[in-house]
Design a protein around this motif. Structure first.
Motif, PDB file in Angstrom:
ATOM      1  N   ASP A   1       0.850  10.812   4.978  1.00 49.25           N
ATOM      2  CA  ASP A   1       2.150  10.658   5.608  1.00 49.25           C
ATOM      3  C   ASP A   1       1.979  10.026   6.985  1.00 49.25           C
ATOM      4  OD1 ASP A   1       2.045  12.992   7.750  1.00 49.25           O
ATOM      5  OD2 ASP A   1       1.236  13.776   5.873  1.00 49.25           O
TER       6      ASP A   1
ATOM      7  N   TYR B   1      -8.110   4.303   2.156  1.00 53.34           N
ATOM      8  CA  TYR B   1      -6.793   3.918   2.657  1.00 53.34           C
ATOM      9  C   TYR B   1      -6.575   4.343   4.106  1.00 53.34           C
ATOM     10  CZ  TYR B   1      -5.166   1.781  -1.583  1.00 53.34           C
ATOM     11  OH  TYR B   1      -5.013   0.901  -2.627  1.00 53.34           O
TER      12      TYR B   1
ATOM     13  N   ASN C   1       0.802  -1.227   0.000  1.00 53.09           N
ATOM     14  CA  ASN C   1       0.000   0.000   0.000  1.00 53.09           C
ATOM     15  C   ASN C   1       0.835   1.278   0.000  1.00 53.09           C
ATOM     16  OD1 ASN C   1      -2.311  -1.523   0.066  1.00 53.09           O
ATOM     17  ND2 ASN C   1      -2.833  -1.066   2.195  1.00 53.09           N
ATOM     18  N   GLY C   2       2.139   1.144   0.192  1.00 50.73           N
ATOM     19  CA  GLY C   2       2.977   2.326   0.360  1.00 50.73           C
ATOM     20  C   GLY C   2       2.790   3.357  -0.739  1.00 50.73           C
ATOM     21  N   HIS C   3       2.750   2.903  -1.979  1.00 54.68           N
ATOM     22  CA  HIS C   3       2.577   3.837  -3.105  1.00 54.68           C
ATOM     23  C   HIS C   3       1.264   4.590  -2.980  1.00 54.68           C
ATOM     24  CE1 HIS C   3       2.380   5.446  -7.151  1.00 54.68           C
ATOM     25  NE2 HIS C   3       1.205   4.868  -7.315  1.00 54.68           N
ATOM     26  N   MET C   4       0.190   3.885  -2.603  1.00 50.47           N
ATOM     27  CA  MET C   4      -1.116   4.541  -2.504  1.00 50.47           C
ATOM     28  C   MET C   4      -1.172   5.481  -1.308  1.00 50.47           C
ATOM     29  SD  MET C   4      -2.625   3.690  -5.174  1.00 50.47           S
ATOM     30  CE  MET C   4      -4.114   4.606  -4.753  1.00 50.47           C
ATOM     31  N   TYR C   5      -0.504   5.141  -0.205  1.00 49.70           N
ATOM     32  CA  TYR C   5      -0.435   6.083   0.919  1.00 49.70           C
ATOM     33  C   TYR C   5       0.181   7.409   0.457  1.00 49.70           C
ATOM     34  CZ  TYR C   5      -1.229   2.084   4.119  1.00 49.70           C
ATOM     35  OH  TYR C   5      -1.742   0.990   4.781  1.00 49.70           O
ATOM     36  N   ARG C   6       1.260   7.284  -0.302  1.00 50.83           N
ATOM     37  CA  ARG C   6       1.935   8.504  -0.776  1.00 50.83           C
ATOM     38  C   ARG C   6       1.068   9.251  -1.789  1.00 50.83           C
ATOM     39  NH1 ARG C   6       6.110   4.715  -0.404  1.00 50.83           N
ATOM     40  NH2 ARG C   6       5.951   4.190  -2.623  1.00 50.83           N
ATOM     41  N   LYS C   7       0.437   8.509  -2.685  1.00 50.25           N
ATOM     42  CA  LYS C   7      -0.424   9.131  -3.687  1.00 50.25           C
ATOM     43  C   LYS C   7      -1.570   9.903  -3.033  1.00 50.25           C
ATOM     44  CE  LYS C   7      -3.271   8.077  -7.735  1.00 50.25           C
ATOM     45  NZ  LYS C   7      -3.752   7.008  -8.663  1.00 50.25           N
TER      46      LYS C   7
END
Length: 354
Positions: free
Chosen positions: A110, A155, A100-106
């Motif tokens: 933070d 998310y 999920n890291g990419h979607m958290y950033r998108k």
């Protein structure tokens, strides 16, 4: 081992060609987790394996909290037993967070924003309160955390599930709610990581074997190193065979009834019989089934035979089927029996529309 032997064993181990468990929570525990983003389909996945259990009984188990629906293993919802939710999350959530890291950033989520969200939701839900997603959205917005965007909100809540803060509450009408996990599942057990890994390995290969380590990695979201370590730890309780040139693991199983493979099954979308394997060649030819695996499937003789869809009406449910080839009379009678079984589960007469 032949394809027929593989599917016969899987039908039995997945409780499709056998039934010795009685309660929804028992089949969820046997399977470890049951993919459940389609709630109605997931309820039928349990009912299909519990012939005397109706839809309202599965709903009651969900309402009572003996089975919960949360994000675990992969970035999608699963049914899990309340007793198992903590050790399953501890084992698999770090991998889902990484995915999920990419979607958290998108979504501009933070770490500080996510921590604040956890604190706000914890306060809003304490004392046994159960809130819908829109109600949580309002709480977060009031605290100054942007939650209007549906993807961002999804998310935020998934992160809270993976962190073990929230899980499913009882439904309000047709709306899902969230509750504090510590209040919803106070008796949930914890396990050390290696113990949890061994437990999940045993449940997977007992309920879905024969299957490969690659299959387990796909289903669990864990690594191949985890799979190999878990199999090594559990090896004394597993057996192995070779299918398609690969080692397949399974737990010792009782003999299958001679006519069990001739039965027909109306599988819901995302059913574990199809979704739980990376290699699905025992179930269907790649060119025929690879685009259909997420649909409602008709399985005959352990193999994919077509698809089906339902139309719910006030006093009946209509089942329309689309098979790859015309059915024999024996196969048609088997499908008709499966249609009746689905009607019994819903408590409605079922019309078989060929």
């Amino acid at each position: 081992m032949t394809s027929l032997e593989v599917v016969q064993q899987r039908l039995r181990n997945q409780h499709l060609a056998s039934a010795w468990l009685k309660q929804p929570v028992e089949i969820v525990q046997w399977l470890g987790a049951v993919q459940a983003q389609d709630y109605a389909g997931a309820k039928w996945a349990l009912g299909l394996r519990l012939p005397d259990v109706a839809d309202d009984e599965v709903e009651r188990a969900f309402t009572d909290g003996t089975i919960l629906r949360t994000h675990v293993m992969r970035p999608t919802w699963h049914f899990v037993a309340s007793a198992d939710i903590r050790w399953l999350l501890a084992l698999t959530a770090p991998r889902v967070h990484a995915v999920n890291g990419h979607m958290y950033r998108k979504c501009e989520l933070d770490p500080q924003t996510l921590r604040r969200s956890l604190r706000v939701m914890a306060k809003a839900l304490q004392g046994g309160r159960q809130l819908t997603r829109d109600e949580l959205r309002a709480v977060l917005s009031k605290a100054g955390i942007a939650a209007d965007d549906n993807l961002r909100m999804a998310y935020v809540v998934m992160h809270a599930e993976l962190e073990g803060l929230v899980c499913s509450g009882a439904r309000q009408g047709k709306q899902f709610t969230y509750a504090l996990l510590e209040e919803r599942a106070p008796q949930a057990k914890t396990l050390e990581r290696d113990e949890a890994l061994c437990e999940l390995i045993l449940r997977y290969f007992a309920s879905r074997g024969p299957a490969t380590c690659q299959d387990f990695v796909w289903w669990s979201g864990l690594t191949m190193a985890d799979a190999k370590r878990g199999v090594e730890a559990a090896q004394s309780q597993l057996e192995q065979t070779v299918f398609n040139g690969q080692t397949n693991w399974f737990a010792e199983a009782a003999p299958i009834a001679s006519d069990s493979a001739q039965a027909a099954y109306l599988l819901p979308n995302y059913d574990e019989y199809g979704i739980a394997y990376r290699d699905r060649s025992a179930m269907f030819d790649a060119e025929r089934g690879s685009q259909l695996i997420f649909n409602h499937l008709i399985v005959i003789n352990g193999r994919l035979a077509g698809t089906w869809k339902r139309t719910l009406k006030k006093h009946e449910v209509v089942i329309e089927t689309n098979t790859f080839v015309p059915l024999t009379k024996v196969e048609d009678r088997a499908v008709a029996a499966a249609v009746r079984q689905y009607g019994v589960f819903l408590g409605l007469p079922a019309l078989y529309n060929r």
